[in-house]
Design an enzyme around this catalytic site. Structure first.
Site, PDB file in Angstrom:
ATOM      1  NE  ARG A 119      23.572  52.240  39.809  1.00  0.00           N
ATOM      2  CZ  ARG A 119      24.199  53.152  39.076  1.00  0.00           C
ATOM      3  NH1 ARG A 119      24.065  54.436  39.349  1.00  0.00           N
ATOM      4  NH2 ARG A 119      24.986  52.779  38.086  1.00  0.00           N
ATOM      5  NE  ARG A 158      31.100  42.438  46.635  1.00  0.00           N
ATOM      6  CZ  ARG A 158      29.989  42.297  45.932  1.00  0.00           C
ATOM      7  NH1 ARG A 158      29.153  41.326  46.198  1.00  0.00           N
ATOM      8  NH2 ARG A 158      29.708  43.160  44.989  1.00  0.00           N
ATOM      9  CB  CYS A 185      31.350  31.444  42.336  1.00  0.00           C
ATOM     10  SG  CYS A 185      29.553  31.464  42.588  1.00  0.00           S
ATOM     11  NE  ARG A 211      33.344  52.047  42.607  1.00  0.00           N
ATOM     12  CZ  ARG A 211      33.538  50.738  42.848  1.00  0.00           C
ATOM     13  NH1 ARG A 211      32.880  49.826  42.171  1.00  0.00           N
ATOM     14  NH2 ARG A 211      34.404  50.376  43.750  1.00  0.00           N
ATOM     15  CE1 TYR A 212      28.844  53.021  38.502  1.00  0.00           C
ATOM     16  CE2 TYR A 212      28.199  51.351  40.089  1.00  0.00           C
ATOM     17  CZ  TYR A 212      28.849  51.709  38.922  1.00  0.00           C
ATOM     18  OH  TYR A 212      29.499  50.760  38.183  1.00  0.00           O
ATOM     19  CB  CYS A 221      27.290  32.112  48.943  1.00  0.00           C
ATOM     20  SG  CYS A 221      27.832  33.811  48.697  1.00  0.00           S
ATOM     21  CG  ASP A 271      32.912  46.263  38.420  1.00  0.00           C
ATOM     22  OD1 ASP A 271      33.224  47.461  38.604  1.00  0.00           O
ATOM     23  OD2 ASP A 271      31.963  45.709  38.983  1.00  0.00           O
ATOM     24  CG  ASP A 330      35.595  41.541  38.635  1.00  0.00           C
ATOM     25  OD1 ASP A 330      35.571  42.361  37.708  1.00  0.00           O
ATOM     26  OD2 ASP A 330      34.646  41.370  39.431  1.00  0.00           O
ATOM     27  CE  LYS A 382      27.953  46.128  37.970  1.00  0.00           C
ATOM     28  NZ  LYS A 382      28.000  46.930  39.227  1.00  0.00           N
ATOM     29  CB  CYS A 421      33.534  34.740  44.637  1.00  0.00           C
ATOM     30  SG  CYS A 421      32.655  36.053  45.531  1.00  0.00           S
TER      31      CYS A 421
HETATM   32  C1  LIG Z   1      27.211  46.846  40.218  1.00  0.00           C
HETATM   33  C2  LIG Z   1      27.154  47.834  41.259  1.00  0.00           C
HETATM   34  C3  LIG Z   1      26.001  48.615  41.449  1.00  0.00           C
HETATM   35  C4  LIG Z   1      24.781  48.466  40.577  1.00  0.00           C
HETATM   36  O1  LIG Z   1      25.074  48.850  39.259  1.00  0.00           O
HETATM   37  P1  LIG Z   1      23.946  48.841  38.114  1.00  0.00           P
HETATM   38  O2  LIG Z   1      24.692  49.126  36.854  1.00  0.00           O
HETATM   39  O3  LIG Z   1      22.972  49.925  38.497  1.00  0.00           O
HETATM   40  O4  LIG Z   1      23.305  47.497  38.143  1.00  0.00           O
HETATM   41  C5  LIG Z   1      26.023  49.560  42.450  1.00  0.00           C
HETATM   42  N1  LIG Z   1      27.105  49.739  43.221  1.00  0.00           N
HETATM   43  C6  LIG Z   1      28.231  49.020  43.062  1.00  0.00           C
HETATM   44  C7  LIG Z   1      29.406  49.305  43.924  1.00  0.00           C
HETATM   45  C8  LIG Z   1      28.289  48.045  42.068  1.00  0.00           C
HETATM   46  O5  LIG Z   1      29.408  47.328  41.924  1.00  0.00           O
HETATM   47  S1  SF4 Z   2      29.832  35.079  43.072  1.00  0.00           S
HETATM   48 FE1  SF4 Z   2      30.559  35.174  45.228  1.00  0.00          FE
HETATM   49  S2  SF4 Z   2      28.923  36.274  46.306  1.00  0.00           S
HETATM   50 FE2  SF4 Z   2      28.037  35.527  44.367  1.00  0.00          FE
HETATM   51  S3  SF4 Z   2      27.153  33.511  44.857  1.00  0.00           S
HETATM   52 FE3  SF4 Z   2      29.216  33.156  44.084  1.00  0.00          FE
HETATM   53  S4  SF4 Z   2      30.478  33.060  45.938  1.00  0.00           S
HETATM   54 FE4  SF4 Z   2      28.566  34.047  46.530  1.00  0.00          FE
END
Ligand SMILES: *Cc1c(COP(=O)(O)O)cnc(C)c1O
Ligand code: SF4
Length: 395
Positions: free
Chosen positions: A127, A145, A140, A123-124, A136, A341, A304, A348, A143
């Site tokens: 990175r 995801r 959570c 996305r960025y 996991c 986010d 989220d 973010k 979560c």
């Molecule tokens: C959070 C995240 C990152 C890392 O973001 P930082 O602000 O550098 O910690 C990179 N890619 C994705 C898709 C993210 O959600």
């Molecule tokens: S937030 Fe989601 S990915 Fe992170 S530890 Fe909890 S269940 Fe696992």
């Protein structure tokens, strides 16, 4: 029974062996034993704590969305006398999870649409987020995801490692790879070493990091062997995930200490959750204990818009108030960045208390943490140039 749930602020306590008094400590301290003995069923829960009706119904429905799983270590942090226990709210499903509210989304951060390769979110500009597993140590309930994590939901995480490595080799703009999931520290030492070694073989990748809740859910996993593997791949940073000060037990502090001693800079990502940590006193205790564990609070996330999480979400203003209650009143290192986010995939976005009262070309008017107002004059280009001319004329 576990004791001391009202430990005074800042105190580290152990709640072991708690509900497992007859387990030999060699087993208890073995992460594989902890994984094998996770609480994953209604029976397992009800043998140990009295559930509310909302929880009981929630557990029965959890199997079709996000599995329930709680390590014995983490389970012991639940105060059995307190139905509103902040630990319990994070890991014991509730009926509200099956009720979607109008803004809920399966993929609130829009990750699926930013995956050039299955499992790799780019996305960025510089990175990537590398989703290396869908498992996991515990799950959570909020979560972000949950659509793919735990294997219970309708979507499956497919990560194509070879294709991801090839993508990263081609994309020389990527200098930072964040391993997440799921939780990469569930891999064996050898498998983790192989993935990190492969990434390190790509010359333009400078910075590796791992996002993990294992040090909190399963501190037993942090072994000298694991630390030796991680240490080989520096610079490697780690973001852990603690939400409530009670999670920082003596065992967790020891695990974090081993990681810090292995030269791994540690950050923490908290999610702001209703009934868990949505007040200034709890957050202050948490961030202070994190610093004692050599962990720098990194992000505080607005929860989220994940499906079935509206009962855990807080007003955005609450997060801003919490930051305001910390900034200036305590060590700058203790203050995380509050972020949302952005729904749908905007990344973010930082949210800060309004310290800027007025700003134009001539001045900025600001207030400090105590509410006192100050002015800072902007540099005036014309004045600066004239002054320069005058100085030159003198020599
Ligand atoms: C959070 C995240 C990152 C890392 O973001 P930082 O602000 O550098 O910690 C990179 N890619 C994705 C898709 C993210 O959600
Ligand atoms: S937030 Fe989601 S990915 Fe992170 S530890 Fe909890 S269940 Fe696992």
């Amino acid at each position: 029974m576990p004791d001391d749930f009202s430990a005074p602020n800042g105190r580290f306590v152990s709640h072991s062996p708690g509900h497992w008094p007859s387990v030999p400590s060699a087993d208890w301290n073995d992460w594989r034993w902890q994984l094998k003995n996770r609480i994953t069923s209604l029976d397992g829960l009800e043998q140990r704590i009295r559930l509310t009706r909302e929880e009981r119904a929630g557990v029965l429905l959890a199997g079709s969305k996000l599995a329930m799983s709680i390590t014995p270590h983490f389970f012991n942090l639940i105060n059995p006398e307190d139905p509103g226990c902040p630990i319990r709210r994070q890991v014991v499903p509730r009926i509200e999870e099956s009720q979607d509210s109008p803004h809920d989304m399966a993929d609130p951060c829009g990750e699926d649409s930013s995956m050039p390769v299955p499992g790799l979110v780019h996305r960025y500009p510089d990175r990537v987020l590398f989703l290396v597993t869908d498992r996991c140590a515990a799950y959570c309930r909020y979560c972000t995801r949950s659509r793919v994590v735990s294997g219970a939901g309708e979507q499956e995480l497919v990560t194509d490692f070879e294709e991801a490595f090839r993508y990263l080799e081609k994309h020389t703009e990527v200098r930072d790879v964040l391993l997440s999931g799921g939780d990469a520290l569930l891999f064996s030492d050898a498998k983790l070493d192989a993935v990190l070694t492969r990434l390190r073989a790509i010359p333009h990748i400078e910075f590796l990091r791992i996002g993990t809740r294992i040090p909190i859910f399963l501190p037993q996993r942090i072994t000298p062997g694991l630390c030796a593997v991680l240490k080989k791949h520096h610079p490697l940073w780690m973001s852990v995930h603690a939400n409530h000060p009670r999670e920082l037990t003596t065992e967790v502090r020891a695990a974090l200490g081993m990681l810090a001693d292995a030269g791994i800079p540690l950050g923490n990502q908290s999610v702001l959750l209703a009934g868990v940590n949505d007040n200034a006193a709890t957050m202050r205790d948490l961030v202070h204990k994190l610093l004692l564990c050599r962990v720098r609070p990194y992000y505080l996330y607005q929860c989220d818009l994940i499906r079935g999480s509206s009962h855990l979400r807080t007003p955005v203003a609450r997060g801003i108030e919490i930051i305001e209650s910390l900034r200036g009143f305590t060590s700058g290192y203790a203050v995380p960045q509050f972020v949302i986010d952005a729904p749908g995939g905007g990344g973010k976005v930082p949210l800060n208390p309004g310290y800027v009262l007025y700003h134009d070309a001539e001045k900025i008017v600001i207030r400090n943490f105590e509410g006192r107002v100050f002015e800072y004059p902007e540099v005036q280009p014309a004045v600066a140039a004239n002054h320069h001319e005058a100085e030159l004329a003198r020599v």
